[in-house]
Scaffold this motif. Structure first.
Motif, short mmCIF file in Angstrom:
data_model
loop_
_atom_site.label_atom_id
_atom_site.label_comp_id
_atom_site.label_asym_id
_atom_site.label_seq_id
_atom_site.Cartn_x
_atom_site.Cartn_y
_atom_site.Cartn_z
N VAL A 4 38.39 -18.68 -28.45
CA VAL A 4 37.74 -18.68 -27.15
C VAL A 4 36.31 -19.19 -27.32
O VAL A 4 35.54 -18.68 -28.13
N VAL A 5 35.97 -20.22 -26.55
CA VAL A 5 34.65 -20.86 -26.61
C VAL A 5 33.84 -20.46 -25.39
O VAL A 5 34.36 -20.44 -24.27
N ARG A 6 32.58 -20.16 -25.60
CA ARG A 6 31.69 -19.82 -24.48
C ARG A 6 30.72 -21.00 -24.28
O ARG A 6 29.62 -21.01 -24.83
N PRO A 7 31.12 -22.00 -23.52
CA PRO A 7 30.32 -23.23 -23.43
C PRO A 7 28.95 -23.04 -22.81
O PRO A 7 28.07 -23.88 -23.02
N ASN A 8 28.74 -21.96 -22.06
CA ASN A 8 27.44 -21.72 -21.44
C ASN A 8 26.57 -20.76 -22.24
O ASN A 8 25.61 -20.20 -21.73
N VAL A 9 26.91 -20.57 -23.53
CA VAL A 9 26.23 -19.55 -24.32
C VAL A 9 24.73 -19.82 -24.46
O VAL A 9 23.91 -18.89 -24.42
N VAL A 10 24.33 -21.07 -24.61
CA VAL A 10 22.90 -21.37 -24.80
C VAL A 10 22.11 -21.05 -23.53
O VAL A 10 21.05 -20.41 -23.58
N GLU A 11 22.65 -21.46 -22.40
CA GLU A 11 21.99 -21.18 -21.12
C GLU A 11 21.84 -19.67 -20.90
O GLU A 11 20.78 -19.18 -20.52
N ARG A 12 22.93 -18.92 -21.12
CA ARG A 12 22.88 -17.47 -20.92
C ARG A 12 21.96 -16.81 -21.94
O ARG A 12 21.22 -15.88 -21.62
N LEU A 13 21.99 -17.29 -23.17
CA LEU A 13 21.14 -16.70 -24.22
C LEU A 13 19.67 -16.86 -23.87
O LEU A 13 18.88 -15.90 -23.99
N ARG A 14 19.26 -18.04 -23.41
CA ARG A 14 17.86 -18.24 -23.03
C ARG A 14 17.45 -17.29 -21.90
O ARG A 14 16.36 -16.71 -21.92
N ALA A 15 18.34 -17.11 -20.94
CA ALA A 15 18.02 -16.22 -19.82
C ALA A 15 17.87 -14.78 -20.31
O ALA A 15 16.95 -14.06 -19.90
#
Length: 296
Positions: free
Chosen positions: A65-76
């Protein structure tokens, strides 16, 4: 969404509390991938697949399972994070095959470095070398997992991972690249890789590779992992199943006296070879291949 053999899932939150059975020193972690193609029998993250409606056995190994929005969510989430250290890759190796396709780690490393949050990357994969300069600039720790150096055991319980020698060479390469590198010596497998000579051989070769420290971890068997591991044990070593049932509690933790004995042996070996043992603070850089003391 299924894409290229991987299952994409948008994450609502990415910084998650780690269970006590995770076997790492951090209480919080972030993982770009769930599941792991390394297919390690004793991986403590297997139970996470159940919460996704998948099984903790074969699905964990093959349905990544890949979380493609991980960078965006991590920054937030880092914008309001209190600075506690994070483990990267506790839910599945963050440099497994999927990373070659999705390249999520460079963005994550930049986000963590810019936020000034201490973090440790846990991996078995040589792909981490791709990001060595970035990891060094971000002040990251990399913990390469090397539980044992017996290839027969590795082929049985870590069939999708590279061998111990490749991981030892990876440690040396990371050290030469200026990355603080330590070894997660785990999971030590009761009655399979915990003999004194096996532990000594592993610590000796880790020291020769130039690792800064060793973090010993005895096998955990939380729900999900327990059934998958014991199914294999019943087939490969049926005489050990009863002894495992006696050794582990309902939460999947080994008996405290056994764990203290094994970690104590490893700590003593680390002193002999001049390495730190345990999580601790950053330690000085060691050069690979330096002169080592011999065990009598």
């Amino acid at each position: 969404m299924l894409r290229g053999g991987f299952w994409e899932m948008q994450a609502r939150t990415v910084i998650e509390r780690l269970p006590a059975t995770a076997g790492v020193s951090q209480q919080w972690g972030v993982s770009p991938y769930r599941g792991c193609a390394h297919a390690c029998r004793g991986c403590g993250a297997r139970g996470g697949h159940r919460r996704l409606g998948l099984d903790a056995g074969r699905d964990f190994d093959t349905r990544i399972v890949v979380r493609p929005n991980v960078v965006e969510r991590l920054r937030a989430e880092l914008s309001r994070w209190d600075g506690e250290p994070l483990a990267v890759g506790a839910g599945g190796d963050c440099y497994q095959e999927a990373e070659a396709t999705y390249r999520l780690m460079p963005g994550m490393v930049r986000a963590l470095g810019e936020a000034g949050v201490p973090f440790t990357v846990y991996t078995k994969s040589p792909l981490v070398l791709r990001d060595a300069p970035l990891l060094a600039r971000a002040g990251a720790r990399v913990a390469v997992s090397i539980a044992f150096v017996d290839e027969r055991i590795r082929r049985a319980v870590e069939p999708g991972a590279v061998g111990a020698q490749a991981r030892l060479e990876l440690v040396s390469a990371l050290v030469e690249a200026g990355v603080e590198c330590r070894v997660l010596m785990g999971p030590v497998l009761p009655l399979l890789s915990d003999a004194a000579d096996q532990l000594a051989a592993t610590v000796r070769r880790i020291a020769a590779a130039g690792a800064a420290a060793v973090e010993p971890v005895v096998l955990r068997l939380p729900p999900g992992t327990r059934s998958w591991y014991l199914e294999w044990l019943e087939q490969a070593h049926p005489g050990l199943v009863g002894r495992y049932e006696e050794l582990y509690d309902g939460a999947g933790l080994p008996a405290p006296e056994y764990e203290r004995r094994i970690t104590g042996q490893i700590e003593q070996l680390c002193r002999v070879y001049g390495m730190a043992c345990g999580a601790g603070e950053p330690v000085g850089r060691r050069r690979p291949g330096g002169e080592q003391l011999a065990l009598v």
